[in-house]
Structures are given as C-alpha cells and as structure tokens.
Enzyme design. Structure first.
Site, PDB file in Angstrom:
ATOM      1  N   GLY A  10      46.573  42.914  37.127  1.00  0.00           N
ATOM      2  CA  GLY A  10      45.472  43.872  37.050  1.00  0.00           C
ATOM      3  C   GLY A  10      44.179  43.325  36.483  1.00  0.00           C
ATOM      4  O   GLY A  10      43.340  44.085  35.994  1.00  0.00           O
ATOM      5  N   MET A  45      50.210  44.794  46.308  1.00  0.00           N
ATOM      6  CA  MET A  45      50.961  43.928  47.208  1.00  0.00           C
ATOM      7  C   MET A  45      51.904  44.725  48.115  1.00  0.00           C
ATOM      8  O   MET A  45      53.122  44.551  48.077  1.00  0.00           O
ATOM      9  CB  MET A  45      51.739  42.885  46.391  1.00  0.00           C
ATOM     10  CG  MET A  45      50.865  42.084  45.435  1.00  0.00           C
ATOM     11  SD  MET A  45      49.433  41.311  46.244  1.00  0.00           S
ATOM     12  CE  MET A  45      50.229  39.891  46.952  1.00  0.00           C
ATOM     13  N   LEU A  76      50.328  48.317  54.302  1.00  0.00           N
ATOM     14  CA  LEU A  76      50.037  49.744  54.434  1.00  0.00           C
ATOM     15  C   LEU A  76      50.246  50.212  55.875  1.00  0.00           C
ATOM     16  O   LEU A  76      49.955  49.464  56.818  1.00  0.00           O
ATOM     17  CB  LEU A  76      48.587  50.009  54.014  1.00  0.00           C
ATOM     18  CG  LEU A  76      48.258  49.554  52.584  1.00  0.00           C
ATOM     19  CD1 LEU A  76      46.751  49.552  52.354  1.00  0.00           C
ATOM     20  CD2 LEU A  76      48.966  50.447  51.569  1.00  0.00           C
ATOM     21  N   HIS A 130      40.487  39.805  48.283  1.00  0.00           N
ATOM     22  CA  HIS A 130      41.433  38.785  48.750  1.00  0.00           C
ATOM     23  C   HIS A 130      40.957  37.419  48.264  1.00  0.00           C
ATOM     24  O   HIS A 130      39.770  37.122  48.289  1.00  0.00           O
ATOM     25  CB  HIS A 130      41.534  38.803  50.277  1.00  0.00           C
ATOM     26  CG  HIS A 130      42.562  37.856  50.789  1.00  0.00           C
ATOM     27  ND1 HIS A 130      43.917  38.074  50.658  1.00  0.00           N
ATOM     28  CD2 HIS A 130      42.443  36.649  51.392  1.00  0.00           C
ATOM     29  CE1 HIS A 130      44.590  37.051  51.173  1.00  0.00           C
ATOM     30  NE2 HIS A 130      43.708  36.174  51.620  1.00  0.00           N
ATOM     31  N   GLN A 148      35.492  34.284  40.028  1.00  0.00           N
ATOM     32  CA  GLN A 148      34.512  34.834  40.974  1.00  0.00           C
ATOM     33  C   GLN A 148      34.951  36.189  41.527  1.00  0.00           C
ATOM     34  O   GLN A 148      34.115  37.041  41.825  1.00  0.00           O
ATOM     35  CB  GLN A 148      34.266  33.841  42.121  1.00  0.00           C
ATOM     36  CG  GLN A 148      33.736  32.499  41.652  1.00  0.00           C
ATOM     37  CD  GLN A 148      32.581  32.640  40.683  1.00  0.00           C
ATOM     38  OE1 GLN A 148      31.625  33.367  40.957  1.00  0.00           O
ATOM     39  NE2 GLN A 148      32.663  31.965  39.537  1.00  0.00           N
TER      40      GLN A 148
HETATM   41  C1  GAR Z   1      44.057  38.415  43.106  1.00  0.00           C
HETATM   42  O1  GAR Z   1      43.869  37.023  43.167  1.00  0.00           O
HETATM   43  C2  GAR Z   1      43.775  39.055  44.445  1.00  0.00           C
HETATM   44  O2  GAR Z   1      42.778  38.395  45.172  1.00  0.00           O
HETATM   45  C3  GAR Z   1      45.099  38.930  45.141  1.00  0.00           C
HETATM   46  O3  GAR Z   1      46.063  39.147  44.139  1.00  0.00           O
HETATM   47  C4  GAR Z   1      45.532  38.758  42.871  1.00  0.00           C
HETATM   48  C5  GAR Z   1      45.699  39.918  41.920  1.00  0.00           C
HETATM   49  O4  GAR Z   1      45.325  39.575  40.609  1.00  0.00           O
HETATM   50  N1  GAR Z   1      45.172  39.872  46.210  1.00  0.00           N
HETATM   51  C6  GAR Z   1      45.990  39.767  47.248  1.00  0.00           C
HETATM   52  O5  GAR Z   1      46.786  38.861  47.386  1.00  0.00           O
HETATM   53  C7  GAR Z   1      45.871  40.891  48.261  1.00  0.00           C
HETATM   54  N2  GAR Z   1      46.265  40.435  49.554  1.00  0.00           N
HETATM   55  P1  GAR Z   1      45.037  40.695  39.530  1.00  0.00           P
HETATM   56  O6  GAR Z   1      46.272  41.615  39.521  1.00  0.00           O
HETATM   57  O7  GAR Z   1      44.898  39.960  38.246  1.00  0.00           O
HETATM   58  O8  GAR Z   1      43.814  41.426  39.923  1.00  0.00           O
END
Ligand code: GAR
Length: 204
Positions: A12, A84, A87, A103, A167
């Site tokens: 998160g 994750m 949908l 992403h 970023q």
């Molecule tokens: C992030 O790096 C995001 O870009 C990726 O999961 C991570 C979540 O980190 N998203 C995906 O893979 C979606 N397809 P976080 O829980 O610390 O925000």
C-alpha cells in the site's frame, strides 16, 4: 474536491502517497485481510473494508461484492494501487472513465508481472511507471502520466524497483488530483490535461 476509494492487495505504499498528498480518500478496500497497507489507513482514520476474494466461488461474485462495497462510499474515482486481481469486463465497464491504475513499467512495454526483471533481461536503458485509465485489457487503457528512470549497468531487480517506486509515488497523486479536479480529457483513447501540465517526468 470529490472523493476516491483506493483498492489495495498488499504493502500500500502508493495508497500512502495518495493519502499524504492530501487527496480526499473516502475508503481503502483490500481483497486480503492481511494487506499491510490497511493498518496505515486505520491509523489515519480512513474507513477500511476487506472483500476477500477467497470467500467467493466465482470472479463475477467477487466483483459484484467488491462493487457493492465501493459504491457504499459513493466515490467519484476508484484508484487501483497494487490491487492484484484480474477484473471482470462488467466490473471494468461499471467504473469506465473513473478508474485509474498504476503499473510499474512504461506501458505498453512490460504489462503483467515481474516487470523489473523483464526490463533488466531485455536490456532496456529506460524503465518507469504509468498511470492509466482501466479498460478491459489488462494494463492497457488511456495513459495519463508516465515517469522514466534510467536502468544503470549494475542494477539488480530491487534497486530498479526502488527507483521506479519513488516515481510511482510522484505520478499517482498528480494523476488522481487531475482527475478529481476535472482536468483530464480523454479523446480517441488519448489523455490530455487541461492547463497543459506535463504528462511525463524524467528522474535521474
Ligand atoms: C506497485 O509497484 C505497482 O506499480 C504494482 O504493484 C506495486 C504495489 O506496491 N502494480 C501492479 O503490479 C498492478 N498490475 P504498493 O502496494 O506499495 O503500492
């Protein structure tokens, strides 16, 4: 400004960046009760809910329950932040034009999982992250903003991931704010920001 619901599955950190940017977060919802990010939201006094995918026999049933939980908060924006789950088309359609995802690659390159390892294996010299509107096709949809970072010769996956994640935390709040302030215009699948704010960042 109107409100948003953030969907998470784990750490998160992007949700945290959205909250710390001062955006109006109505609720944080997770498909996993053990998502680390939930504790942060609770600590900030934000409403949380868990809709556990394991409790539902089908993807359709899970998505229906999730939609019900989301709609209870009447958000203007649904922000996927490390959510994750694949949908269903009907879920995507329900939130069409008001659901964003972050992403960890420069889409359309490296959609899906393991983006940093795949970027290293491909030998790309620039990598990065993307905020886009969610459409039925996984990790596709109109691109709102991207940030590019260099891939350095000695990078390992963790170093590259950290450089990209920093970023992600810059671009997601920017994109969400644009949306909530009514500044995003989507025409023919392309996104423009009213006021000509830059839709790309280059990080050292
Ligand atoms: C992030 O790096 C995001 O870009 C990726 O999961 C991570 C979540 O980190 N998203 C995906 O893979 C979606 N397809 P976080 O829980 O610390 O925000």
């Amino acid at each position: 400004m109107k409100g948003m619901v953030i969907l998470i599955s784990g750490r998160g950190s992007n949700m945290q960046a959205l909250v710390e940017a001062g955006l109006p977060v109505a609720a944080v919802i997770s498909n996993r009760a053990d998502a680390a990010g939930l504790a942060y939201a609770v600590g900030r006094g934000i409403a949380t809910a868990v809709v556990a995918h394991r409790d539902y026999a089908t993807r359709e049933a899970f998505d229906a329950a999730l939609a019900q939980a989301i709609d209870g908060f009447r958000p203007d924006l649904v922000a996927l932040a490390g959510f994750m789950r694949i949908l269903t088309d009907s879920f995507v359609l329900r939130y069409q034009g008001r659901m964003l995802n972050i992403h960890h690659s420069l889409l359309p390159a490296f959609s899906g999982l393991d983006t940093h390892a795949r970027a290293l294996a491909a030998g790309v010299k620039l990598h990065g992250c993307t905020v886009h509107f969610v459409t039925a096709e996984l990790d596709h949809g109109p691109i709102v903003i991207q940030a590019a970072v260099p891939v350095l010769p000695d990078d390992d996956e963790a170093q590259l991931a950290a450089r990209v994640l920093a970023q992600e935390h810059r671009i997601y709040p920017r994109a969400a704010r644009w949306f909530l302030e009514g500044n995003l215009v989507v025409e023919n699948g392309l996104v423009r920001v009213k006021g000509d704010h830059p839709q790309q960042l280059y990080a050292p």
